[in-house]
Design a protein around this motif. Structure first.
Motif, short mmCIF file in Angstrom:
data_model
loop_
_atom_site.label_atom_id
_atom_site.label_comp_id
_atom_site.label_asym_id
_atom_site.label_seq_id
_atom_site.Cartn_x
_atom_site.Cartn_y
_atom_site.Cartn_z
N ASP A 210 0.68 -1.16 -0.18
CA ASP A 210 -0.16 -0.10 -0.22
C ASP A 210 1.08 1.31 -0.14
O ASP A 210 0.35 2.49 -0.30
N THR A 234 -4.61 -9.11 -2.74
CA THR A 234 -3.33 -8.68 -3.42
C THR A 234 -2.59 -9.71 -4.23
O THR A 234 -1.50 -9.31 -4.95
N THR A 282 -5.63 -5.16 -6.94
CA THR A 282 -5.89 -5.41 -5.44
C THR A 282 -7.54 -5.56 -5.34
O THR A 282 -7.88 -5.99 -4.12
P1 ADP Z 1 3.92 -8.43 -4.48
O1 ADP Z 1 2.55 -8.91 -4.58
O2 ADP Z 1 4.93 -8.78 -5.50
O3 ADP Z 1 4.61 -8.91 -2.91
P2 ADP Z 1 3.22 -6.05 -3.79
O4 ADP Z 1 2.08 -6.62 -2.55
O5 ADP Z 1 3.94 -4.71 -3.12
O6 ADP Z 1 3.94 -6.75 -4.35
O7 ADP Z 1 2.11 -5.24 -4.67
C1 ADP Z 1 2.62 -4.70 -5.72
C2 ADP Z 1 2.10 -3.45 -5.99
O8 ADP Z 1 0.58 -3.32 -6.06
C3 ADP Z 1 2.69 -2.41 -5.10
O9 ADP Z 1 3.84 -1.98 -5.47
C4 ADP Z 1 1.43 -1.23 -5.27
O10 ADP Z 1 1.67 -0.38 -6.27
C5 ADP Z 1 0.23 -1.99 -5.36
N1 ADP Z 1 -0.54 -2.52 -4.33
C6 ADP Z 1 -0.49 -3.56 -3.35
N2 ADP Z 1 -1.11 -3.39 -2.55
C7 ADP Z 1 -1.75 -2.33 -2.47
C8 ADP Z 1 -2.55 -1.37 -1.57
N3 ADP Z 1 -3.08 -2.30 -0.40
N4 ADP Z 1 -3.08 -0.55 -2.01
C9 ADP Z 1 -2.54 0.31 -3.07
N5 ADP Z 1 -1.53 -0.32 -3.88
C10 ADP Z 1 -1.19 -1.57 -3.51
#
Ligand code: ADP
Length: 303
Positions: A210, A234, A282
């Motif tokens: 996030d 996510t 997400t």
């Molecule tokens: P991964 O799924 O590879 O572990 P993340 O969970 O960081 O990576 O999610 C990838 C991208 O998705 C983040 O860099 C962000 O841009 C977006 N994202 C993920 N979760 C959120 C959230 N709760 N709110 C807003 N953007 C999110």
């Protein structure tokens, strides 16, 4: 044109009111099926965003494999290079999700594990501008990265959970861009001499949930907070981020004219587009998100 190589799955998402207890039974409210797997997700995301992509990977000779191939083709991805391994089942992922977004996941290794570069037609890679590598056997990743480098295509690598596995060193060192989340960045820094937070010779996009993402280059960094969403699940956000980031970067000659630029200021737009795609992903349970520039612009405009 981008070649996206690695996992191709068939995903089954089962929506229930409450997750079953051991020995218990739960009624299925709704069942959804879709293509999944990191390589396929990124390939489809790139096409959704107006690009051209080919996917490299392996499916089984079963019905799930046929469904996965058909779905890729109907999404506009060229599946002509996907190997069909009749001896293995297609990699399938079952996700059971309750009303509150709590998940149970079941998966097999399946045909993803048998994907090797041996049977691939080198011409496709030679015609590509970029190769995106996701989780796969280290030898396969290394062979593809080397072939892409020889063909003059730029390379990105999203090692995922196996980031600290030293067998991936060759693919790691052959990549212009590395995608990791913050935990993977720390694990990589601890296991190798590559510090994703202070890279010496490549671009690293670090996903921060996030909190959005930060891009690190040898000449500095650029960060953007995440977009404001009510996340449902996510899973697949990282793949959507990579698709958005690459789609935006690959259309900028400033960035990719000569390898990937090391000027952090060039990554303002790719990081914003990546964050918008990640945020959109997400908002739904399936790993495969429908991305489009309209949806991305809407998301960027709202926040
Ligand atoms: P991964 O799924 O590879 O572990 P993340 O969970 O960081 O990576 O999610 C990838 C991208 O998705 C983040 O860099 C962000 O841009 C977006 N994202 C993920 N979760 C959120 C959230 N709760 N709110 C807003 N953007 C999110």
């Amino acid at each position: 044109k981008v070649v996206s190589a690695g996992h191709i799955n068939w995903d089954v998402t089962i929506h229930v009111d409450r997750l079953p207890e051991p020995d218990g039974e739960t009624r299925i409210d709704r069942l959804e099926q879709s293509g999944g797997g990191s390589a396929a997700n990124v390939a489809v995301g790139l096409v959704d965003l107006g690009g051209q992509s080919v996917v490299y990977g392996s499916v089984g000779g079963d019905e799930s494999g046929a469904l996965a191939l058909r779905e890729l083709a109907s999404a506009g991805v060229d599946p002509g290079q996907v190997l069909v391994d009749a001896a293995e089942p297609t990699s399938v992922k079952y996700v059971i999700v309750d009303g509150g977004g709590e998940l149970l996941m079941l998966a097999n290794d399946g045909a993803n594990e048998s994907f090797s570069a041996a049977g691939l037609d080198r011409d496709t890679l030679a015609a590509a501008d970029h190769l995106h590598l996701t989780g796969q056997q280290p030898e396969t990743a290394a062979a593809l990265a080397t072939a892409a480098a020889e063909a003059g295509a730029t390379r990105s690598f999203d090692p995922g959970r196996r980031v600290a596995d030293r067998e991936f060193d060759a693919a790691l060192h052959a990549s212009d861009v590395l995608f990791v989340n913050d935990r993977e960045a720390d694990a990589l820094a601890a296991a190798t001499d590559v510090d994703p937070w202070e890279p010496e010779d490549r671009v690293v996009a670090i996903k921060l949930g996030d909190e959005g993402a930060t891009v690190r280059t040898p000449h500095g960094s650029v960060s953007h907070p995440g977009f404001d969403v009510d996340p449902v699940d996510t899973t697949g956000a990282g793949d959507a981020f990579a698709a958005g980031f690459l789609a935006a970067a690959l259309r900028e000659p400033e960035i990719t004219g000569d390898g990937f630029s090391h000027d952090p200021r060039d990554y303002q737009v790719p990081i914003l587009v990546g964050n918008a795609c990640g945020a959109v992903a997400t908002e739904s349970v399936t790993a495969r998100t429908d991305l489009s520039w309209d949806r991305v612009r809407d998301r960027m405009g709202e926040s």
